[in-house]
Design a protein around this motif. Structure first.
Motif, PDB file in Angstrom:
ATOM      1  N   GLY A  47       0.799  -1.219   0.000  1.00 43.17           N
ATOM      2  CA  GLY A  47       0.000   0.000   0.000  1.00 43.17           C
ATOM      3  C   GLY A  47       0.829   1.264   0.000  1.00 43.17           C
ATOM      4  O   GLY A  47       0.443   2.286   0.573  1.00 43.17           O
ATOM      5  N   GLY A  48       1.991   1.212  -0.653  1.00 43.41           N
ATOM      6  CA  GLY A  48       2.891   2.356  -0.697  1.00 43.41           C
ATOM      7  C   GLY A  48       3.887   2.376   0.445  1.00 43.41           C
ATOM      8  O   GLY A  48       4.777   3.235   0.498  1.00 43.41           O
ATOM      9  N   GLY A  49       3.775   1.406   1.354  1.00 41.67           N
ATOM     10  CA  GLY A  49       4.612   1.405   2.547  1.00 41.67           C
ATOM     11  C   GLY A  49       6.071   1.103   2.292  1.00 41.67           C
ATOM     12  O   GLY A  49       6.943   1.616   2.995  1.00 41.67           O
ATOM     13  N   ILE A  50       6.373   0.276   1.303  1.00 42.62           N
ATOM     14  CA  ILE A  50       7.766  -0.113   1.063  1.00 42.62           C
ATOM     15  C   ILE A  50       8.599   1.088   0.614  1.00 42.62           C
ATOM     16  O   ILE A  50       9.665   1.371   1.162  1.00 42.62           O
ATOM     17  CB  ILE A  50       7.836  -1.259   0.032  1.00 42.62           C
ATOM     18  CG1 ILE A  50       7.286  -2.550   0.659  1.00 42.62           C
ATOM     19  CG2 ILE A  50       9.271  -1.466  -0.454  1.00 42.62           C
ATOM     20  CD1 ILE A  50       7.222  -3.726  -0.283  1.00 42.62           C
ATOM     21  N   GLY A  51       8.119   1.798  -0.378  1.00 39.94           N
ATOM     22  CA  GLY A  51       8.851   2.972  -0.858  1.00 39.94           C
ATOM     23  C   GLY A  51       8.907   4.082   0.176  1.00 39.94           C
ATOM     24  O   GLY A  51       9.920   4.772   0.318  1.00 39.94           O
ATOM     25  N   THR A  52       7.809   4.249   0.920  1.00 38.84           N
ATOM     26  CA  THR A  52       7.767   5.293   1.944  1.00 38.84           C
ATOM     27  C   THR A  52       8.759   4.996   3.062  1.00 38.84           C
ATOM     28  O   THR A  52       9.489   5.879   3.526  1.00 38.84           O
ATOM     29  CB  THR A  52       6.343   5.415   2.518  1.00 38.84           C
ATOM     30  OG1 THR A  52       5.429   5.688   1.445  1.00 38.84           O
ATOM     31  CG2 THR A  52       6.250   6.528   3.543  1.00 38.84           C
ATOM     32  N   ASP A  53       8.812   3.748   3.491  1.00 44.09           N
ATOM     33  CA  ASP A  53       9.755   3.339   4.527  1.00 44.09           C
ATOM     34  C   ASP A  53      11.199   3.541   4.064  1.00 44.09           C
ATOM     35  O   ASP A  53      12.055   3.973   4.837  1.00 44.09           O
ATOM     36  CB  ASP A  53       9.511   1.876   4.894  1.00 44.09           C
ATOM     37  CG  ASP A  53      10.416   1.386   6.014  1.00 44.09           C
ATOM     38  OD1 ASP A  53      10.457   2.046   7.066  1.00 44.09           O
ATOM     39  OD2 ASP A  53      11.070   0.339   5.837  1.00 44.09           O
ATOM     40  N   LEU A 107       0.882   8.081   4.198  1.00 46.78           N
ATOM     41  CA  LEU A 107       1.136   9.088   5.217  1.00 46.78           C
ATOM     42  C   LEU A 107      -0.008   9.224   6.203  1.00 46.78           C
ATOM     43  O   LEU A 107       0.135   9.900   7.233  1.00 46.78           O
ATOM     44  CB  LEU A 107       1.362  10.457   4.555  1.00 46.78           C
ATOM     45  CG  LEU A 107       2.332  10.502   3.375  1.00 46.78           C
ATOM     46  CD1 LEU A 107       2.347  11.895   2.768  1.00 46.78           C
ATOM     47  CD2 LEU A 107       3.723  10.077   3.800  1.00 46.78           C
ATOM     48  N   THR A 108      -1.140   8.611   5.902  1.00 43.41           N
ATOM     49  CA  THR A 108      -2.335   8.803   6.728  1.00 43.41           C
ATOM     50  C   THR A 108      -2.992   7.460   7.068  1.00 43.41           C
ATOM     51  O   THR A 108      -2.821   6.947   8.166  1.00 43.41           O
ATOM     52  CB  THR A 108      -3.339   9.708   5.997  1.00 43.41           C
ATOM     53  OG1 THR A 108      -3.642   9.146   4.701  1.00 43.41           O
ATOM     54  CG2 THR A 108      -2.796  11.107   5.799  1.00 43.41           C
ATOM     55  N   ALA A 109      -3.700   6.894   6.121  1.00 41.92           N
ATOM     56  CA  ALA A 109      -4.470   5.675   6.380  1.00 41.92           C
ATOM     57  C   ALA A 109      -3.613   4.525   6.882  1.00 41.92           C
ATOM     58  O   ALA A 109      -4.047   3.730   7.722  1.00 41.92           O
ATOM     59  CB  ALA A 109      -5.218   5.254   5.112  1.00 41.92           C
ATOM     60  N   ASN A 110      -2.382   4.425   6.408  1.00 42.43           N
ATOM     61  CA  ASN A 110      -1.521   3.315   6.822  1.00 42.43           C
ATOM     62  C   ASN A 110      -1.260   3.302   8.324  1.00 42.43           C
ATOM     63  O   ASN A 110      -0.975   2.255   8.904  1.00 42.43           O
ATOM     64  CB  ASN A 110      -0.190   3.356   6.061  1.00 42.43           C
ATOM     65  CG  ASN A 110      -0.301   2.766   4.672  1.00 42.43           C
ATOM     66  OD1 ASN A 110      -1.388   2.479   4.197  1.00 42.43           O
ATOM     67  ND2 ASN A 110       0.821   2.601   3.996  1.00 42.43           N
ATOM     68  N   ILE A 111      -1.370   4.457   8.961  1.00 40.80           N
ATOM     69  CA  ILE A 111      -1.174   4.528  10.414  1.00 40.80           C
ATOM     70  C   ILE A 111      -2.212   3.676  11.131  1.00 40.80           C
ATOM     71  O   ILE A 111      -1.925   3.038  12.146  1.00 40.80           O
ATOM     72  CB  ILE A 111      -1.242   5.991  10.896  1.00 40.80           C
ATOM     73  CG1 ILE A 111      -0.106   6.818  10.269  1.00 40.80           C
ATOM     74  CG2 ILE A 111      -1.188   6.084  12.417  1.00 40.80           C
ATOM     75  CD1 ILE A 111      -0.217   8.310  10.535  1.00 40.80           C
ATOM     76  N   GLY A 131      -4.148  -1.022  -4.102  1.00 38.63           N
ATOM     77  CA  GLY A 131      -3.439  -1.587  -2.964  1.00 38.63           C
ATOM     78  C   GLY A 131      -4.338  -1.653  -1.746  1.00 38.63           C
ATOM     79  O   GLY A 131      -5.322  -0.920  -1.640  1.00 38.63           O
ATOM     80  N   PRO A 132      -4.040  -2.540  -0.801  1.00 31.66           N
ATOM     81  CA  PRO A 132      -4.832  -2.632   0.432  1.00 31.66           C
ATOM     82  C   PRO A 132      -4.836  -1.310   1.182  1.00 31.66           C
ATOM     83  O   PRO A 132      -3.806  -0.657   1.325  1.00 31.66           O
ATOM     84  CB  PRO A 132      -4.103  -3.714   1.241  1.00 31.66           C
ATOM     85  CG  PRO A 132      -3.305  -4.479   0.245  1.00 31.66           C
ATOM     86  CD  PRO A 132      -2.920  -3.495  -0.810  1.00 31.66           C
ATOM     87  N   GLY A 133      -6.011  -0.901   1.636  1.00 29.08           N
ATOM     88  CA  GLY A 133      -6.117   0.309   2.427  1.00 29.08           C
ATOM     89  C   GLY A 133      -6.136   1.603   1.656  1.00 29.08           C
ATOM     90  O   GLY A 133      -6.203   2.674   2.256  1.00 29.08           O
ATOM     91  N   THR A 134      -6.081   1.537   0.331  1.00 28.25           N
ATOM     92  CA  THR A 134      -6.127   2.749  -0.476  1.00 28.25           C
ATOM     93  C   THR A 134      -7.567   3.244  -0.578  1.00 28.25           C
ATOM     94  O   THR A 134      -8.515   2.585  -0.134  1.00 28.25           O
ATOM     95  CB  THR A 134      -5.550   2.505  -1.873  1.00 28.25           C
ATOM     96  OG1 THR A 134      -6.246   1.406  -2.469  1.00 28.25           O
ATOM     97  CG2 THR A 134      -4.064   2.164  -1.797  1.00 28.25           C
ATOM     98  N   GLN A 135      -7.752   4.401  -1.175  1.00 33.02           N
ATOM     99  CA  GLN A 135      -9.083   5.017  -1.228  1.00 33.02           C
ATOM    100  C   GLN A 135     -10.167   4.083  -1.785  1.00 33.02           C
ATOM    101  O   GLN A 135     -11.233   3.960  -1.175  1.00 33.02           O
ATOM    102  CB  GLN A 135      -9.027   6.313  -2.042  1.00 33.02           C
ATOM    103  CG  GLN A 135     -10.347   7.075  -2.027  1.00 33.02           C
ATOM    104  CD  GLN A 135     -10.348   8.249  -2.990  1.00 33.02           C
ATOM    105  OE1 GLN A 135     -10.010   8.103  -4.149  1.00 33.02           O
ATOM    106  NE2 GLN A 135     -10.716   9.412  -2.501  1.00 33.02           N
TER     107      GLN A 135
END
Length: 341
Positions: free
Chosen positions: A87-93, A113-117, A175-179
């Motif tokens: 859900g974008g977490g790999i690149g963000t991390d 930056l938001t929902a993944n929290i 991705g999981p958890g996206t809009q």
């Protein structure tokens, strides 16, 4: 003469110490301009702009437009690098843990930056403390669209159709958890329907299956879907947001379609960020360059042609917007009950 020798020796030692002190002071003074000019000389090597999604979606397209313009403005190559997954977490991390020197940046939609929290109990980074905003480049506009084979033309017809065929409609997301995932979960819970959610590693592969009929509907970026809607392969039902999208003015908002629920009104920016400890001067320089770039007629028009809406705010404004936006998204995400670990 003998009486004066110790005095002379002392004078020589004093002179030696003074010369060393002067030399050290001169070296210190020589170094001061180098540190002070860090932001002025930045960058001195290529800059990486990480996109936490595969090529082909709005974030990637926008990143490449900004990278091209920044390369010219900064005098160094700005290279887009896709690091997709989670859900974008790999690149963000990856960016959150990179050296805070201005040479590794992140271009992303709000999810990581938001929902993944809320979605990830063991998120390996904290966007609130590990990253800092540089600029909200554009407002991403999204639209709910169905494959042309689905016999509905409005949101109301979609809900009625889904109720008659529980478990038959497949809704894709990037991705999981996206809009689109949270909207699907919200619609199921609120309107008593049952749609199957299928997550993809980005918009590109999801759209391929949407066009092929393996997926029946999605909420996707206008950037990626508008040509397929214009060709008649997809049908637009409603746009997310409180106003109609510039890139799709003929399509009503969810509110105009009779659905004023908060998840259908929330729009988020595509933002450029840096690791949290990146020097203020570098962040401010990048913020000014991005803001100026986005406001040029050529780039502004390109962004509108993508179906997004140009923004290009400065770092302080981006920080304030994030702080205002975050609690709203966290609540909406928590209310869906979606969890990924």
């Amino acid at each position: 003469m003998t009486v004066h020798r110790p005095v002379r020796a002392a004078r020589r030692r004093t002179l030696s110490i003074s010369m060393r002190a002067l030399g050290a002071a001169a070296l210190t003074l020589a170094l001061v301009p180098c540190f002070g000019q860090g932001a002025e000389t930045y960058p001195v090597k290529p800059v990486r702009m990480v996109v936490p999604y595969p090529p082909g979606g709005l974030t990637d397209t926008l990143a490449r437009t900004v990278a091209d313009g920044l390369s010219r403005r900064l005098g160094q190559p700005v290279v887009v690098e896709n690091r997709a997954g989670a859900g974008g977490g790999i690149g963000t991390d990856y960016v959150a843990k990179s050296a805070p020197d201005g040479y590794t940046l992140l271009m992303t939609i709000p999810g990581p930056l938001t929902a993944n929290i809320v979605l990830y109990k063991r998120l390996p980074y904290d966007p609130r403390t590990d990253l800092r905003p540089i600029s909200d480049v554009a407002v991403a506009r999204t639209v709910m669209a169905v494959n042309a084979s689905v016999p509905v033309k409005t949101v109301a017809e979609l809900i009625a159709y889904a109720k008659k065929q529980p478990g038959k409609l497949v809704m894709g997301s990037w991705g999981p958890g996206t809009q689109p995932h949270t909207i699907q979960a919200y619609m199921d819970k609120t309107y008593g329907i049952d749609m199957l959610h299928v997550p993809y590693r980005g918009e590109g592969p999801m759209i391929t299956d949407l066009l092929g009929g393996q997926v029946n509907l999605t909420v996707g970026s206008i950037t990626s879907l508008k040509q397929h809607i214009a060709d008649g392969r997809l049908r637009a039902l409603a746009v997310v947001g409180t106003s109609r999208a510039r890139g799709m003015p003929g399509v009503p908002t969810f509110a105009e379609a009779g659905y004023k629920d908060n998840p259908f009104a929330l729009v988020g920016p595509v933002s450029l960020l840096a690791p949290a400890k990146t020097p203020d001067a570098v962040v401010e320089r990048l913020g000014r360059e991005v803001s100026a770039l986005v406001k040029t007629p050529a780039v502004s028009q390109k962004i509108e042609d993508m179906g997004a809406e140009p923004l290009g705010n400065l770092p302080g404004e981006a920080v304030a917007a994030y702080k205002a936006y975050l609690p709203v998204v966290l609540k909406l995400t928590a209310d869906t009950g979606v969890s990924l670990d």
